[in-house]
Design an enzyme around this catalytic site. Structure first.
Site, PDB file in Angstrom:
ATOM      1  N   LYS A 193       0.889  -1.172   0.000  1.00 32.60           N
ATOM      2  CA  LYS A 193       0.000   0.000   0.000  1.00 32.60           C
ATOM      3  C   LYS A 193       0.930   1.225   0.000  1.00 32.60           C
ATOM      4  O   LYS A 193       1.416   1.658   1.046  1.00 32.60           O
ATOM      5  CB  LYS A 193      -0.902  -0.060   1.239  1.00 32.60           C
ATOM      6  CG  LYS A 193      -1.436   1.252   1.762  1.00 32.60           C
ATOM      7  CD  LYS A 193      -2.350   1.984   0.823  1.00 32.60           C
ATOM      8  CE  LYS A 193      -2.668   3.360   1.401  1.00 32.60           C
ATOM      9  NZ  LYS A 193      -1.712   4.391   0.940  1.00 32.60           N
ATOM     10  N   GLU A 268       8.649   0.649  11.077  1.00 33.02           N
ATOM     11  CA  GLU A 268       9.830   1.483  10.815  1.00 33.02           C
ATOM     12  C   GLU A 268       9.334   2.910  10.760  1.00 33.02           C
ATOM     13  O   GLU A 268       8.666   3.299   9.803  1.00 33.02           O
ATOM     14  CB  GLU A 268      10.434   1.161   9.451  1.00 33.02           C
ATOM     15  CG  GLU A 268      11.228  -0.116   9.384  1.00 33.02           C
ATOM     16  CD  GLU A 268      11.842  -0.263   8.007  1.00 33.02           C
ATOM     17  OE1 GLU A 268      11.677  -1.331   7.423  1.00 33.02           O
ATOM     18  OE2 GLU A 268      12.442   0.703   7.504  1.00 33.02           O
ATOM     19  N   CYS A 302      14.409   9.020   6.754  1.00 34.45           N
ATOM     20  CA  CYS A 302      14.173   8.672   8.159  1.00 34.45           C
ATOM     21  C   CYS A 302      15.458   8.711   8.967  1.00 34.45           C
ATOM     22  O   CYS A 302      15.437   9.020  10.142  1.00 34.45           O
ATOM     23  CB  CYS A 302      13.513   7.315   8.254  1.00 34.45           C
ATOM     24  SG  CYS A 302      14.381   6.047   7.332  1.00 34.45           S
ATOM     25  N   GLU A 406      11.002  15.792  14.582  1.00 35.84           N
ATOM     26  CA  GLU A 406      11.470  15.407  13.251  1.00 35.84           C
ATOM     27  C   GLU A 406      10.938  16.408  12.232  1.00 35.84           C
ATOM     28  O   GLU A 406       9.733  16.638  12.160  1.00 35.84           O
ATOM     29  CB  GLU A 406      10.968  13.997  12.894  1.00 35.84           C
ATOM     30  CG  GLU A 406      11.500  13.511  11.552  1.00 35.84           C
ATOM     31  CD  GLU A 406      10.919  12.168  11.124  1.00 35.84           C
ATOM     32  OE1 GLU A 406       9.702  11.958  11.262  1.00 35.84           O
ATOM     33  OE2 GLU A 406      11.694  11.327  10.632  1.00 35.84           O
TER      34      GLU A 406
HETATM   35  P1  NAD Z   1       2.496   8.581   6.998  1.00 34.39           P
HETATM   36  O1  NAD Z   1       2.558   7.936   8.327  1.00 34.39           O
HETATM   37  O2  NAD Z   1       1.670   9.785   6.830  1.00 34.39           O
HETATM   38  O3  NAD Z   1       1.981   7.552   5.894  1.00 34.39           O
HETATM   39  C1  NAD Z   1       2.617   6.309   5.690  1.00 34.39           C
HETATM   40  C2  NAD Z   1       1.652   5.394   4.985  1.00 34.39           C
HETATM   41  O4  NAD Z   1       0.574   5.084   5.870  1.00 34.39           O
HETATM   42  C3  NAD Z   1       1.030   5.924   3.713  1.00 34.39           C
HETATM   43  O5  NAD Z   1       1.012   4.904   2.735  1.00 34.39           O
HETATM   44  C4  NAD Z   1      -0.381   6.245   4.140  1.00 34.39           C
HETATM   45  O6  NAD Z   1      -1.319   6.188   3.092  1.00 34.39           O
HETATM   46  C5  NAD Z   1      -0.636   5.138   5.136  1.00 34.39           C
HETATM   47  N1  NAD Z   1      -1.741   5.368   6.065  1.00 34.39           N
HETATM   48  C6  NAD Z   1      -2.228   6.540   6.514  1.00 34.39           C
HETATM   49  N2  NAD Z   1      -3.259   6.319   7.377  1.00 34.39           N
HETATM   50  C7  NAD Z   1      -3.405   4.988   7.473  1.00 34.39           C
HETATM   51  C8  NAD Z   1      -4.283   4.137   8.204  1.00 34.39           C
HETATM   52  N3  NAD Z   1      -5.220   4.619   9.014  1.00 34.39           N
HETATM   53  N4  NAD Z   1      -4.137   2.805   8.078  1.00 34.39           N
HETATM   54  C9  NAD Z   1      -3.181   2.282   7.277  1.00 34.39           C
HETATM   55  N5  NAD Z   1      -2.339   3.035   6.545  1.00 34.39           N
HETATM   56  C10 NAD Z   1      -2.439   4.372   6.647  1.00 34.39           C
HETATM   57  O7  NAD Z   1       4.033   8.832   6.642  1.00 34.39           O
HETATM   58  P2  NAD Z   1       4.606   9.632   5.406  1.00 34.39           P
HETATM   59  O8  NAD Z   1       4.326  11.068   5.645  1.00 34.39           O
HETATM   60  O9  NAD Z   1       4.157   8.968   4.153  1.00 34.39           O
HETATM   61  O10 NAD Z   1       6.167   9.365   5.571  1.00 34.39           O
HETATM   62  C11 NAD Z   1       7.004  10.163   6.343  1.00 34.39           C
HETATM   63  C12 NAD Z   1       7.371   9.473   7.637  1.00 34.39           C
HETATM   64  O11 NAD Z   1       7.901   8.185   7.354  1.00 34.39           O
HETATM   65  C13 NAD Z   1       8.476  10.177   8.401  1.00 34.39           C
HETATM   66  O12 NAD Z   1       8.149  10.252   9.774  1.00 34.39           O
HETATM   67  C14 NAD Z   1       9.687   9.296   8.213  1.00 34.39           C
HETATM   68  O13 NAD Z   1      10.649   9.400   9.209  1.00 34.39           O
HETATM   69  C15 NAD Z   1       9.067   7.955   8.117  1.00 34.39           C
HETATM   70  N6  NAD Z   1       9.943   7.018   7.405  1.00 34.39           N
HETATM   71  C16 NAD Z   1      10.557   6.041   8.127  1.00 34.39           C
HETATM   72  C17 NAD Z   1      11.417   5.158   7.503  1.00 34.39           C
HETATM   73  C18 NAD Z   1      12.113   4.088   8.280  1.00 34.39           C
HETATM   74  O14 NAD Z   1      12.618   3.171   7.692  1.00 34.39           O
HETATM   75  N7  NAD Z   1      12.172   4.149   9.582  1.00 34.39           N
HETATM   76  C19 NAD Z   1      11.638   5.253   6.135  1.00 34.39           C
HETATM   77  C20 NAD Z   1      11.000   6.247   5.423  1.00 34.39           C
HETATM   78  C21 NAD Z   1      10.136   7.119   6.080  1.00 34.39           C
END
Ligand code: NAD
Length: 514
Positions: A193, A268, A302, A406
Site C-alpha cells: 500500500k 519502521e 528517516c 522530526e
Molecule cells: P504517513 O505515516 O503519513 O503515511 C505512511 C503510509 O501510511 C502511507 O502509505 C499512508 O497512506 C498510510 N496510512 C495513513 N493512514 C493509514 C491508516 N489509518 N491505516 C493504514 N495506513 C495508513 O508517513 P509519510 O508522511 O508517508 O512518511 C514520512 C514518515 O515516514 C516520516 O516520519 C519518516 O521518518 C518515516 N519514514 C521512516 C522510515 C524508516 O525506515 N524508519 C523510512 C521512510 C520514512
C-alpha cells in the site's frame, strides 16, 4: 518500454512519463492487471512546480477486498511452490528490475520530484534486494532439537500467507522493494500500500515482477488512501502480518488497529538522529558527511542526521564549513542529472517544513543558510514548486523545539558540546532511536559512543550507508522489528514444531506433560 529523460520537470513531463508507463491510467495492481477505482479522486502534484499532473480514484474498502481476495489465492499458490522455483523467479525479478532500472528511475523522479541521480541509485538497489533475497528463498530452514525421551522434534518455518507492506512517499520505489523482497522470499504473497501521493513506481515494480514470472496475485498494489485502503488492509483477518514504514502517529494507529484484529506488525518510523563530531576527527571528511547526512534526499529521509553536535573547540569553524558546503549544493530540476537537492515531495510536508523552520528560529536558532530562493526557482516554471533550500540552523539548544521534533526536510540544527558524556546524553535525549554517527580519530571513543547511543543503526566516520544484507530498524519511537538482513526471514515466517515418537511399535507411549 524505454523512456528518455525529458529536459524540464513539471506537470507536463510527469503527465507524459506517467502516460507512457500507464497508457490506460493509474490504479491498483490486482491479479496482474491495473484496475481503476471509482471512489474519491486523488490528485497528484508535481513537486517541482506545484501543478496537478494526474488523478486516480480511490478504490475504497470494496477495492481493498478485491486486492486481498486475489492475494489470498496468490499466497496459496506461491506458498505451495517449491522454494527452488521461488528462488529462480525472484532472481529473474532482480534481473528484470535491473534491466528496467532507468525507466523506473525516470518514473520515480518525474512523479515524486526526487533527483534523478538518487532515483537511479534506489532503482539499482531494488534490483539488488530481489537478488539478495532470491539467494535466501531456498534456504529458509528449521532445525532438529534434542529432547528427553524417545522423540524426534523438529521445526519448520511457515509463511504467514498475505503480508501487507504500507510505505511512505519519501522513497516509494526503494521501500516497496525493501518490504516486499523478503516476505516473498519467505513464501508469502505481498500487498504493498504505497503513499497515496506517490504510487506510480510501486505499481510498475509489481508489473515488472509479474512480467519476470511472479504468478499474478502474489504481488498486488493497493493504490488508494490510507484511511480507506490502508485501514482495510491492516485490520483484515486474511492478512498474516503488516509491515509499516511511515510516521510515528500513523504507525501507532496502524499497530493498535492491527493488534485488535490479531495481526502482528513491524514498524519502521521516524527519527531525530544525532551526528556527533569530535575535534580530533578528519574535519574535511566529517563536513562532507554532515552535508550528505542531512541534505541528500532534501532531508526527507528517516535516518537524516538532523542534529549536528560538534565539540566546542572546532564548533564555529566546522559549522561554518558545513554551511558553506550546503549553500553550494545544486538545488533544482529533479530530472537534471547534476541536481543534488530536489523539492519537498508533498505540499503538506512543504508546509510542515517551512513552519518548523519558523519554530526553530522563534526558539532562538540563527539561520546560516537557506534564506532566499535563487532567481531560477523564485520565478518562472518552478516558482510554484515546494522548494526549501538546504538550511543550517546555528545554536539549536535542548530548549529548542527542533531538538526533538522530526522535520523531515533539508534542515539541520547545530549545537556545541564539551565532553563525550555530554554528547552521548544529548544524542539520547529524544524518544527516537533510529540512527546516529560519530566522527573521531579515537578508536576507543568511537566504539564507546557507538555502544552508548540508543539507535538501531550507527556509523563511525560515515553516515547513511545501509544495505539489504544488514539489519535495519529502530529503538524507541523509531519502531520495532527489523526489515532487512537474514533475520528478517524469521519476521516473515512462523515457527511450527513437529513431534514424532521414535520408540519401536508396541512400546509404551512416551509420556508428555504440559
Ligand atoms: P504517513 O505515516 O503519513 O503515511 C505512511 C503510509 O501510511 C502511507 O502509505 C499512508 O497512506 C498510510 N496510512 C495513513 N493512514 C493509514 C491508516 N489509518 N491505516 C493504514 N495506513 C495508513 O508517513 P509519510 O508522511 O508517508 O512518511 C514520512 C514518515 O515516514 C516520516 O516520519 C519518516 O521518518 C518515516 N519514514 C521512516 C522510515 C524508516 O525506515 N524508519 C523510512 C521512510 C520514512
Amino acid at each position: 518500454m524505454s523512456l528518455t529523460i525529458p529536459t524540464v520537470s513539471g506537470a507536463q513531463t510527469a503527465r507524459d512519463v506517467l502516460a507512457a508507463a500507464f497508457p490506460n491510467g493509474l490504479g491498483a495492481f490486482v491479479d496482474g492487471r491495473v484496475q481503476q477505482g471509482s471512489g474519491e479522486p486523488v490528485t497528484l502534484t508535481a513537486a517541482a512546480t506545484g501543478e496537478a499532473f494526474a488523478s486516480y480514484n480511490d478504490p475504497g474498502t470494496a477495492g481493498a477486498d478485491a486486492v486481498l481476495a486475489s492475494a489470498v489465492d496468490g499466497a496459496a499458490l506461491w506458498g505451495a511452490m517449491n522454494p527452488f522455483e521461488r528462488a529462480a523467479i525472484l532472481r529473474n525479478v532482480s534481473h528484470v528490475v535491473a534491466e528496467h532500472a532507468e525507466e523506473l528511475a525516470i518514473l520515480e523522479s518525474a512523479t515524486t520530484g526526487k533527483p534523478i541521480r538518487d532515483a537511479r541509485t534506489e532503482a539499482a538497489k531494488v534490483a539488488e534486494m530481489f537478488g539478495y533475497y532470491a539467494g535466501w528463498a531456498d534456504k529458509v530452514t528449521g532445525s532438529t532439537i534434542p529432547v528427553p525421551g524417545e522423540w524426534l522434534a523438529y521445526t519448520q518455518r511457515v509463511p504467514w500467507g498475505v503480508v501487507v507492506a504500507v510505505t511512505p512517499w519519501n522513497a516509494p520505489l526503494f521501500t516497496a522493494g525493501w518490504n516486499s523482497a523478503a516476505p516473498l522470499a519467505a513464501g508469502n504473497a505481498v500487498v504493498v500500500k504505497p503513499s497515496e501521493f506517490t504510487p506510480a513506481s510501486t505499481v510498475r515494480l509489481a508489473q515488472l515482477a509479474v512480467e519476470a514470472g511472479l504468478p499474478a496475485g502474489v504481488f498486488n498494489v493497493g493504490v488508494g488512501l490510507g484511511a480507506t485502503m490502508g485501514a482495510a488492509f491492516t485490520t483484515d483477518r486474511r492478512v498474516g502480518k503488516v509491515s509499516f514504514i511511515g510516521s510515528v502517529p500513523t504507525g501507532r494507529r496502524v499497530a493498535v488497529a492491527a493488534a485488535q484484529a490479531g495481526i502482528p506488525t513491524v514498524l519502521e518510523l521516524g527519527g531525530k538522529s544525532a551526528n556527533i563530531v569530535f575535534a580530533d576527527a578528519d574535519l574535511d571528511c566529517a563536513a562532507d558527511g554532515a552535508v550528505s547526512a542531512i541534505f541528500s534526499g532534501a532531508g526527507q529521509s528517516c535516518v537524516a542526521g538532523s542534529r549536528l553536535l560538534v565539540q566546542r573547540s572546532v564548533y564555529r569553524e566546522f559549522v561554518d564549513r558545513v554551511a558553506e558546503k550546503a549553500a553550494r549544493l545544486r538545488v533544482g530540476d529533479p530530472l537534471a542529472s547534476n541536481t543534488e537537492v530536489g523539492p519537498i515531495i508533498t505540499a503538506p510536508q512543504f508546509a510542515t517544513v517551512t513552519s518548523l523552520i519558523g519554530q526553530g528560529l522563534d526558539d532562538g536558532a540563527r539561520r546560516l543558510t537557506g534564506a532566499a530562493l535563487p532567481e531560477e526557482l523564485a520565478a518562472g516554471p518552478y516558482s510554484g514548486g515546494h522548494w526549501v533550500l538546504p538550511t543550517v540552523l546555528d545554536g539549536v539548544t535542548p530548549a529548542n523545539r527542533l531538538e526533538t521534533t522530526e522535520v523531515f526536510g533539508p534542515v539541520v540544527g547545530a549545537d556545541a558540546f564539551d565532553t563525550e558524556a555530554e554528547a552521548i546524553a544529548r544524542a539520547n535525549a529524544t524518544s527516537f532511536g533510529l540512527a546516529g554517527a560519530v566522527w573521531t580519530a579515537n578508536v576507543t571513543r568511537a566504539h564507546h559512543v557507538a555502544q552508548s547511543v540508543k539507535a538501531g543503526t550507527f556509523w563511525i566516520n560515515a553516515y547513511k550507508t545501509i544495505h539489504v544484507a544488514v539489519p535495519f530498524g529502530g529503538f524507541g519511537d523509531s519502531g520495532h522489528g527489523r526489515s532487512s538482513g537474514p533475520g528478517v526471514l524469521d519476521e516473515y515466517t512462523q515457527t511450527k514444531a513437529v513431534w514424532v515418537p521414535t520408540q519401536a511399535a508396541g512400546a509404551p507411549f512416551p509420556s508428555l506433560s504440559y
